[in-house]
Every structure is written in C-alpha cells, then in structure tokens.
Design a protein around this motif. Structure first.
Motif, PDB file in Angstrom:
ATOM      1  N   THR A  95      22.456 -11.401 -18.091  1.00 55.00           N
ATOM      2  CA  THR A  95      21.638 -10.533 -17.038  1.00 55.00           C
ATOM      3  C   THR A  95      21.799  -9.148 -17.202  1.00 55.00           C
ATOM      4  O   THR A  95      20.890  -8.397 -17.079  1.00 55.00           O
TER       5      THR A  95
ATOM      6  N   GLN B 297       7.435   1.437 -22.264  1.00 53.39           N
ATOM      7  CA  GLN B 297       6.097   1.147 -21.744  1.00 53.39           C
ATOM      8  C   GLN B 297       5.688   2.828 -21.268  1.00 53.39           C
ATOM      9  O   GLN B 297       4.361   3.187 -21.441  1.00 53.39           O
TER      10      GLN B 297
ATOM     11  N   ARG C 105      12.217  -1.810 -21.733  1.00 53.69           N
ATOM     12  CA  ARG C 105      10.776  -1.959 -21.752  1.00 53.69           C
ATOM     13  C   ARG C 105       9.908  -1.255 -20.853  1.00 53.69           C
ATOM     14  O   ARG C 105       8.823  -0.538 -21.339  1.00 53.69           O
ATOM     15  N   SER C 106      10.704  -0.679 -19.713  1.00 55.23           N
ATOM     16  CA  SER C 106       9.967   0.237 -18.745  1.00 55.23           C
ATOM     17  C   SER C 106       9.910   1.554 -19.559  1.00 55.23           C
ATOM     18  O   SER C 106       8.817   2.421 -19.640  1.00 55.23           O
TER      19      SER C 106
ATOM     20  N   ILE D 117      19.347  -8.512 -19.990  1.00 54.39           N
ATOM     21  CA  ILE D 117      18.110  -8.590 -19.478  1.00 54.39           C
ATOM     22  C   ILE D 117      17.659  -7.284 -18.614  1.00 54.39           C
ATOM     23  O   ILE D 117      16.748  -6.468 -18.760  1.00 54.39           O
ATOM     24  N   ASN D 118      18.613  -6.842 -17.956  1.00 50.44           N
ATOM     25  CA  ASN D 118      18.252  -5.496 -17.266  1.00 50.44           C
ATOM     26  C   ASN D 118      18.305  -4.499 -18.108  1.00 50.44           C
ATOM     27  O   ASN D 118      17.550  -3.545 -18.022  1.00 50.44           O
ATOM     28  N   GLN D 119      18.999  -4.389 -19.024  1.00 50.64           N
ATOM     29  CA  GLN D 119      18.895  -3.527 -20.517  1.00 50.64           C
ATOM     30  C   GLN D 119      17.598  -3.739 -20.991  1.00 50.64           C
ATOM     31  O   GLN D 119      17.059  -2.536 -21.144  1.00 50.64           O
TER      32      GLN D 119
ATOM     33  N   ASP E  30      14.849  -4.740 -19.628  1.00 52.68           N
ATOM     34  CA  ASP E  30      13.810  -4.279 -18.642  1.00 52.68           C
ATOM     35  C   ASP E  30      13.816  -2.824 -18.576  1.00 52.68           C
ATOM     36  O   ASP E  30      12.860  -2.285 -18.693  1.00 52.68           O
TER      37      ASP E  30
END
Length: 231
Positions: free
Chosen positions: A60, A74, A70-71, A63-65, A67
């Motif tokens: 988790t 992006q 990814r942000s 995944i948060n890292q 995310d």
C-alpha cells in the motif's frame, strides 16, 4: 475339530476394558496430535496473516508512492508537452523568420547587384568623361595657357571627382582677388559651389551646354563672364 473355549463374562469384561483403554489411549494421542497440528497450523496461519498484513502495508505504501510518482510524472509530462509545443511554435516562428530573412537577402543581393551595375556604369562614365576632359584639355592647351597667363586661371584637383577653378584678373580694383567654382565630374558635370554665389538660372544653361558639347574652353569662358558680372 477342537472344542471352543468358553470365556466367562468377567474375562470378557476385562478384555473389553483393556480394549477400551487402548482405544482411549490411541484416541487421546490422536486428539493431542490433531490439537497440536491445529495449534501449529493456527500459529502458522496467524504468522502468514501478519506477514500478509505487513506485505499489504508495504505494498500500500509503495502504491501510494507510485501514485505520487505517477502524479508527478504526469505533471512533468504535461509541462514537457506544453514546453514542447511552445518550443515547436518558437521553432516554427524562427523558421518563418529565417525564410523571410532568406527572401530579404535574395532581394538585397539583387538590389546590391543592381547597385554594383550602376556603380560600374558610373565609373565607366567617369572614366569616359575624364578621358574626354583630358582630351579636351590637351586640345585646348594653347587656349588654357592663354587663360592662365592673361586671365589668371588656376585648376586644382580636390578629389578624384571634384575640381576647383580659380579665376583672378576679374576685379579691376583688385586684380589678385580670386573667384572660384567647384566642379563635380562624377557623372554629369555639376557646379557644387562658387564665389561669388551663382544663381541657378545662370548655371543651368551653361551646364546643359557643357554636358552636351564637352567643350571645356567655352565652358570656362562662360563661367568667367558670369563671375565677372556678379562682382
């Protein structure tokens, strides 16, 4: 065939009790074994559950890292796209400007060639006029000698295309006083200065005739007459 032995009820009871004790012992051992197995399995299961929970927490967090990455990625991609579009627009603008400059350069090259051709034509005319002037001076040499001796004429070359003609013996009250004109011979003969000042109506007909006839002696006579009339 031997005769069957007869077992008494007491013996059967003891045998049954013995069998029951054996069964009870085996059952107890089996139950204990199963219980230990269950406890071990439960302990192993709890360990696995805890491990899975820890793994879940770790995943988790990853995944948060991811995310977050990814942000951020992006955002950088969007910025890169914007920068790329800005740069592409700037490149297109520079290409358009380069095309304009190349077109302008071609126009300037053509204009420069035209100017060079005009300069060559002017130089040819200057050479021709200079040659004509030299020929005229030689032709009128006797008359010019008379001018210098009796009329006080002196000729000075100021530049390759500018000559000064000094006249004396014009003013009866002061024979040494000099009067002059500056003659530009670059293309057409032009009087660029004089003393005393000559009017346009006085110079124009003399210059028109001189440019047509190239008669140097007659030109000097006419200039002398105009200067003398302006004293």
């Amino acid at each position: 065939m031997s005769a069957q032995q007869i077992t008494s009820p007491i013996e059967e009871f003891f045998q049954l009790q013995k069998d029951l004790d054996g069964f009870t012992s085996r059952f107890t051992k089996e139950i204990s074994s199963k219980k230990r197995q269950i406890i071990d399995d439960k302990t192993s299961f709890n360990i696995k559950v805890n491990d899975l929970k820890s793994e879940e927490v770790r995943l988790t967090s990853q995944i948060n890292q991811l995310d977050g990455h990814r942000s951020e990625l992006q955002r950088k991609i969007e910025e890169s796209i914007i920068n790329f579009e800005d740069r592409r627009a700037k490149i297109d603008e520079l290409h358009a400007e380069e095309t304009k400059l190349n077109t302008k350069k071609l126009e300037l090259d053509e204009e420069l060639n035209g100017i060079n051709n005009q300069i060559n034509e002017i130089n040819n005319k200057i050479e021709k006029l200079s040659k004509n002037l030299e020929d005229q001076v030689v032709q009128d040499d006797v008359e010019l000698v008379k001018f210098e001796r009796y009329l006080g004429l002196r000729i000075e070359v100021l530049k390759e295309d500018l000559m000064k003609f000094r006249f004396s013996n014009l003013d009866a009250s002061n024979l040494d006083k000099e009067f002059w004109i500056d003659l530009n011979i670059a293309e057409e003969f032009q009087i660029t200065g004089s003393f005393p000042a000559m009017g346009e109506d006085e110079m124009a007909p003399i210059l028109v005739e001189f440019n047509q006839s190239q008669n140097f002696g007659r030109f000097l006579k006419q200039i002398r007459q105009v200067l003398k009339s302006n004293i």
